[in-house]
Scaffold this motif. Structure first.
Motif, short mmCIF file in Angstrom:
data_model
loop_
_atom_site.label_atom_id
_atom_site.label_comp_id
_atom_site.label_asym_id
_atom_site.label_seq_id
_atom_site.Cartn_x
_atom_site.Cartn_y
_atom_site.Cartn_z
N TYR A 71 23.16 56.13 -39.45
CA TYR A 71 22.34 56.94 -38.56
C TYR A 71 21.03 57.43 -39.16
CZ TYR A 71 21.02 59.85 -34.68
OH TYR A 71 20.31 60.38 -33.63
N SER B 181 23.19 64.10 -29.56
CA SER B 181 21.95 64.11 -28.79
C SER B 181 22.02 65.11 -27.64
CB SER B 181 21.66 62.71 -28.23
OG SER B 181 20.50 62.72 -27.43
N LEU C 93 21.43 64.62 -40.22
CA LEU C 93 21.60 63.30 -39.60
C LEU C 93 22.89 62.62 -40.02
CD1 LEU C 93 17.94 61.96 -39.93
CD2 LEU C 93 18.99 63.11 -37.97
N SER D 168 26.48 59.53 -31.61
CA SER D 168 25.04 59.75 -31.44
C SER D 168 24.76 60.44 -30.10
CB SER D 168 24.27 58.43 -31.54
OG SER D 168 24.43 57.63 -30.37
N TYR E 144 21.95 56.02 -30.07
CA TYR E 144 22.17 54.61 -30.39
C TYR E 144 23.10 54.01 -29.35
CZ TYR E 144 24.31 50.46 -32.29
OH TYR E 144 24.76 49.18 -32.43
N HIS F 10 17.57 56.62 -37.30
CA HIS F 10 16.60 57.67 -36.97
C HIS F 10 15.22 57.31 -37.52
CE1 HIS F 10 14.51 61.56 -37.42
NE2 HIS F 10 15.22 61.96 -36.38
N GLU F 11 15.18 56.82 -38.74
CA GLU F 11 13.92 56.40 -39.37
C GLU F 11 13.25 55.30 -38.56
OE1 GLU F 11 12.82 53.62 -43.16
OE2 GLU F 11 14.23 55.25 -43.55
N PHE G 177 12.52 61.66 -27.92
CA PHE G 177 13.52 60.64 -28.21
C PHE G 177 14.29 60.28 -26.94
CE2 PHE G 177 13.69 61.97 -32.87
CZ PHE G 177 13.09 60.80 -33.30
N TYR H 10 18.14 64.13 -32.32
CA TYR H 10 19.10 63.03 -32.42
C TYR H 10 18.88 61.99 -31.32
CZ TYR H 10 21.72 66.07 -35.60
OH TYR H 10 22.09 66.87 -36.66
N PRO H 11 18.18 60.89 -31.63
CA PRO H 11 18.06 59.79 -30.66
C PRO H 11 19.42 59.12 -30.46
CG PRO H 11 17.15 59.13 -32.77
CD PRO H 11 17.48 60.58 -32.89
#
Length: 297
Positions: free
Chosen positions: A250, A212, A184, A208, A222, A254-255, A271, A219-220
């Motif tokens: 990041y 992704s 990440l 991001s 942003y 992600h969390e 995601f 990887y969502p």
């Protein structure tokens, strides 16, 4: 009440609609008078534009306290801190009135995804990017990296003026191995680039998106609309504890995205789908009229 419609009303009509809302909530007449008066203090003392800028801010509480404290210090002789807290509390009620956003759930998400499917321009661009990243899956040839970066920058309007330093940075990050490892921190490393004049610039949203499109399950994405919606639901529902600026780190972002899916029962959705849902919500409820964001699709 829809925020876009609310912004078209003059203050008298807006207060009238807000009063009706409070009456339906069974507030007493005296409470309604107090809430209405306090909620529009920013408008009276700072003007319409400042009022809506604060109401639509994704960092609402901090911004509201700052502006109210400033105006109260100029125009009031009372206990400023006590008045600030009271005005913020009542302005938050008004905010809930104009941002009547349903609680996230599967039905709402699927309704928005159906809306997405009808947006041909976005859907075609997304399909084209998927095809391009499938044809150029690796990141060891500058021509492949530059091609993917240029198209991504154009389609997503991330507004990177000179894409060459970005591509060169990506080339030196051992991206393929780190993507396979689900690293990440790769997004943060990719998200700051030195220009030709040695000035560092942030390309965090782009980074991001780049990761992704290689690994959408890990990887969502942003962007500014996603940030606004996460902050809104955090303030309203307290689904997770975080500060707005932490979303620019990041692993922390992600969390928060993982926590969002779990809290609202959306773990069966990818995601990618959650990102589209939050982005479309943001476009609906946080119009760009009062703030220009650098990384919107």
């Amino acid at each position: 009440m829809n925020v876009r419609l609310a912004q078209e009303l003059n203050v008298k009509d807006l207060q009238k609609e807000f009063r009706r809302f409070l009456e339906l909530e069974n507030f007493t007449a005296s409470t309604i008078n107090t809430v209405c008066y306090d909620s529009f203090y920013l408008w009276r003392q700072g003007g319409r534009t400042l009022f809506w800028s604060v109401v639509t801010s994704s960092d609402f509480t901090k911004r509201a306290k700052k502006e109210l404290r400033r105006l109260l210090e100029q125009h009031s002789k009372g206990d400023v801190e006590r008045n600030v807290n009271g005005y913020v509390k009542n302005l938050r009620r008004f905010r809930e009135f104009v941002f009547d956003i349903p609680r996230p759930n599967g039905d709402e998400l699927e309704r928005y995804i159906e809306q997405w499917k009808g947006m041909d321009d976005y859907q075609n661009q997304e399909d084209a990017l998927d095809k391009l990243f499938g044809l150029c899956p690796h990141n060891t040839d500058i021509k492949d990296v530059l091609l993917k970066s240029t198209v991504l920058n154009d389609f997503y309007s991330t507004r990177i003026i000179d894409i060459n330093p970005v591509a060169e940075k990506i080339l030196g990050l051992d991206v393929d191995r780190r993507l396979d490892d689900g690293d990440l921190t790769l997004v943060d490393d990719m998200g700051t680039v030195k220009r030709a004049d040695d000035k560092e610039v942030s390309v965090y949203s782009f980074a991001s998106k780049y990761c992704s499109h290689h690994k959408p399950d890990l990887y969502p994405i942003y962007d500014s609309f996603v940030e606004k919606m996460l902050c809104f639901f955090q303030q309203r529902d307290e689904f997770h504890s975080f500060k707005r600026n932490e979303l620019r780190q990041y692993p922390r972002f992600h969390e928060v995205m993982v926590a969002f899916r779990e809290y609202y029962g959306l773990t069966k959705y990818s995601f990618k789908l959650v990102d589209k849902f939050l982005w479309l919500l943001g476009k609906d409820y946080f119009p760009k009229k009062y703030k220009s964001d650098p990384d919107e699709r």
